[in-house]
Motif scaffolding. Structure first.
Motif, PDB file in Angstrom:
ATOM      1  N   ASN A 233       0.782  -1.175  -0.024  1.00  0.00           N
ATOM      2  CA  ASN A 233       0.140   0.001  -0.071  1.00  0.00           C
ATOM      3  C   ASN A 233       0.920   1.089   0.000  1.00  0.00           C
ATOM      4  OD1 ASN A 233      -2.838  -1.157   0.706  1.00  0.00           O
ATOM      5  ND2 ASN A 233      -1.485  -2.067   2.321  1.00  0.00           N
ATOM      6  N   GLY A 234       0.447   2.188  -0.853  1.00  0.00           N
ATOM      7  CA  GLY A 234       1.142   3.491  -0.766  1.00  0.00           C
ATOM      8  C   GLY A 234       1.785   3.896  -2.102  1.00  0.00           C
ATOM      9  N   LEU A 235       1.428   5.049  -2.340  1.00  0.00           N
ATOM     10  CA  LEU A 235       2.024   5.732  -3.611  1.00  0.00           C
ATOM     11  C   LEU A 235       2.639   7.089  -3.311  1.00  0.00           C
ATOM     12  CD1 LEU A 235      -1.344   5.169  -5.646  1.00  0.00           C
ATOM     13  CD2 LEU A 235       0.898   4.021  -5.950  1.00  0.00           C
ATOM     14  N   ALA A 236       3.136   7.824  -3.939  1.00  0.00           N
ATOM     15  CA  ALA A 236       4.128   9.118  -3.932  1.00  0.00           C
ATOM     16  C   ALA A 236       3.126   9.958  -3.049  1.00  0.00           C
ATOM     17  CB  ALA A 236       4.407   9.580  -5.130  1.00  0.00           C
ATOM     18  N   ALA A 237       1.838   9.913  -3.251  1.00  0.00           N
ATOM     19  CA  ALA A 237       0.969  10.934  -2.650  1.00  0.00           C
ATOM     20  C   ALA A 237       0.642  10.752  -1.013  1.00  0.00           C
ATOM     21  CB  ALA A 237      -0.318  10.930  -3.051  1.00  0.00           C
ATOM     22  N   SER A 238       1.193   9.286  -0.901  1.00  0.00           N
ATOM     23  CA  SER A 238       1.145   8.962   0.539  1.00  0.00           C
ATOM     24  C   SER A 238       2.146   9.726   1.873  1.00  0.00           C
ATOM     25  CB  SER A 238       1.514   7.399   0.828  1.00  0.00           C
ATOM     26  OG  SER A 238       0.671   6.801  -0.178  1.00  0.00           O
ATOM     27  N   ALA A 239       3.103  10.476   0.772  1.00  0.00           N
ATOM     28  CA  ALA A 239       4.077  11.200   1.612  1.00  0.00           C
ATOM     29  C   ALA A 239       3.243  12.215   2.691  1.00  0.00           C
ATOM     30  CB  ALA A 239       4.896  12.137   0.725  1.00  0.00           C
TER      31      ALA A 239
ATOM     32  N   ILE B 291       8.242   3.406  10.089  1.00  0.00           N
ATOM     33  CA  ILE B 291       7.352   3.343   9.118  1.00  0.00           C
ATOM     34  C   ILE B 291       8.268   2.311   7.987  1.00  0.00           C
ATOM     35  CG2 ILE B 291       6.155   4.341   7.070  1.00  0.00           C
ATOM     36  CD1 ILE B 291       4.706   4.550   9.735  1.00  0.00           C
ATOM     37  N   CYS B 292       7.501   1.299   7.366  1.00  0.00           N
ATOM     38  CA  CYS B 292       8.018   0.187   6.462  1.00  0.00           C
ATOM     39  C   CYS B 292       7.086   0.567   5.163  1.00  0.00           C
ATOM     40  CB  CYS B 292       8.214  -1.066   6.933  1.00  0.00           C
ATOM     41  SG  CYS B 292       9.222  -1.155   8.447  1.00  0.00           S
ATOM     42  N   PRO B 293       7.338   1.399   4.277  1.00  0.00           N
ATOM     43  CA  PRO B 293       6.513   1.503   3.147  1.00  0.00           C
ATOM     44  C   PRO B 293       7.253   0.464   2.117  1.00  0.00           C
ATOM     45  CG  PRO B 293       8.382   2.978   3.312  1.00  0.00           C
ATOM     46  CD  PRO B 293       8.490   2.151   4.347  1.00  0.00           C
ATOM     47  N   PRO B 294       6.295   0.638   1.075  1.00  0.00           N
ATOM     48  CA  PRO B 294       6.954  -0.543  -0.043  1.00  0.00           C
ATOM     49  C   PRO B 294       8.201   0.118  -0.557  1.00  0.00           C
ATOM     50  CG  PRO B 294       4.824   0.807  -0.900  1.00  0.00           C
ATOM     51  CD  PRO B 294       5.121   1.178   0.717  1.00  0.00           C
ATOM     52  N   PHE B 295       8.743  -0.825  -1.098  1.00  0.00           N
ATOM     53  CA  PHE B 295      10.310  -0.510  -1.556  1.00  0.00           C
ATOM     54  C   PHE B 295      10.332   0.871  -2.405  1.00  0.00           C
ATOM     55  CE2 PHE B 295      11.287  -5.406  -2.148  1.00  0.00           C
ATOM     56  CZ  PHE B 295      11.971  -5.391  -1.004  1.00  0.00           C
TER      57      PHE B 295
END
Ligand SMILES: O=C(CO)COP(=O)(O)O
Length: 253
Positions: A17-23, A45-49
């Motif tokens: 889960n998570g795209l650039a906008a998740s910043a 926080i462990c976001p996608p690679f």
């Protein structure tokens, strides 16, 4: 004198889960932590690679720390689609989750594989967060401690210390289901893990953080985080929203 409790770790696993906008969510988490929202706990926080480098650059060393969700055991080579622990470190990560039950299930990762990945994390200078936990069938068969003990013994990296290794107990049946073990059940498993760590690592075992994961929410965080030998949380769904992540971290305020 009882050993000092380790500094708690409140970790978010964003999974796929998570795209650039998740910043924007990351910024809200960082603001909350900077305002004391995680109290004495360390936040991660462990976001996608795909987001690790951008998130690490955005935070520029401020909390939360950034981690990966998996790594390959080797430092480089012909392994299409894989990511080395050294690459995570290079991108700005300080931690990596290994052996999550979703990887054990989806990718057939055995304890040997998980151990090799955890050792890769240490080689690269990352903190390894090693996940273990029983399935519902194993719990119902009364095999929880057997399963957890076997996974721990098989997945613990050589060279583990309180500083470089974290254990996450995540009962598979509690992940994403809204179900959690009772506080008494969590206590039994965490005390067992602490005992095994003390056997495996002698005095160092007392300082290894043991996280609980599986349907941690703001509403149950204080109770779960208050259990003996629970040194933080590994949070899935609730870590995607800053308010929920901070609501859980508030257990340490
Ligand atoms: O798997 C988990 C964290 O690694 C837990 O996920 P949930 O918090 O969504 O149950």
């Amino acid at each position: 004198m009882a050993p000092a409790r380790p500094r708690p770790l409140v970790a978010g696993n964003w999974k796929m889960n998570g795209l650039a906008a998740s910043a924007a969510e990351l910024d809200a988490i960082a603001e909350g932590v900077a305002a004391g929202g995680a109290g004495r706990a360390e936040a991660l926080i462990c976001p996608p690679f795909t987001l690790i480098a951008a998130f690490a650059a955005r935070l520029a060393g401020k909390a939360p720390a950034i981690g990966g969700q998996d790594c390959h055991a080797k430092p480089s080579g012909a392994h299409t689609g894989d990511v080395a622990a050294e690459m995570l470190r290079d991108a700005g990560a300080s931690h990596v989750i290994v052996g999550h039950s979703e990887r054990r299930t989806d990718h057939g990762e055995t304890d040997d594989v998980v151990k090799a990945k955890a050792e890769a994390a240490l080689r690269a200078g990352l903190v390894a967060i090693v996940c273990i936990g029983e399935t519902r069938a194993e719990r119902e068969a009364g095999k929880t401690l057997d399963v957890v003990g076997t996974q721990l013994a098989g997945s613990l990296p050589a060279g583990a210390t309180a500083a470089n290794t974290v254990i996450a107990y995540e009962p598979v049946w509690a992940i994403g289901t809204g179900l959690t073990p009772t506080a008494a059940d969590v206590k039994e498993v965490h005390n067992f893990i602490r005992g095994q760590l003390s056997v495996a690592l002698a005095s160092e075992g007392a300082g290894v953080r043991i996280l609980y994961g599986g349907s941690v929410k703001p509403a149950n965080a204080a109770e779960l985080m208050g259990v003996e030998n629970v040194d933080g949380a590994l949070i899935g769904g609730a870590s995607l929203k800053a308010a929920d992540f901070l609501g859980i971290a508030a257990a340490y305020k």
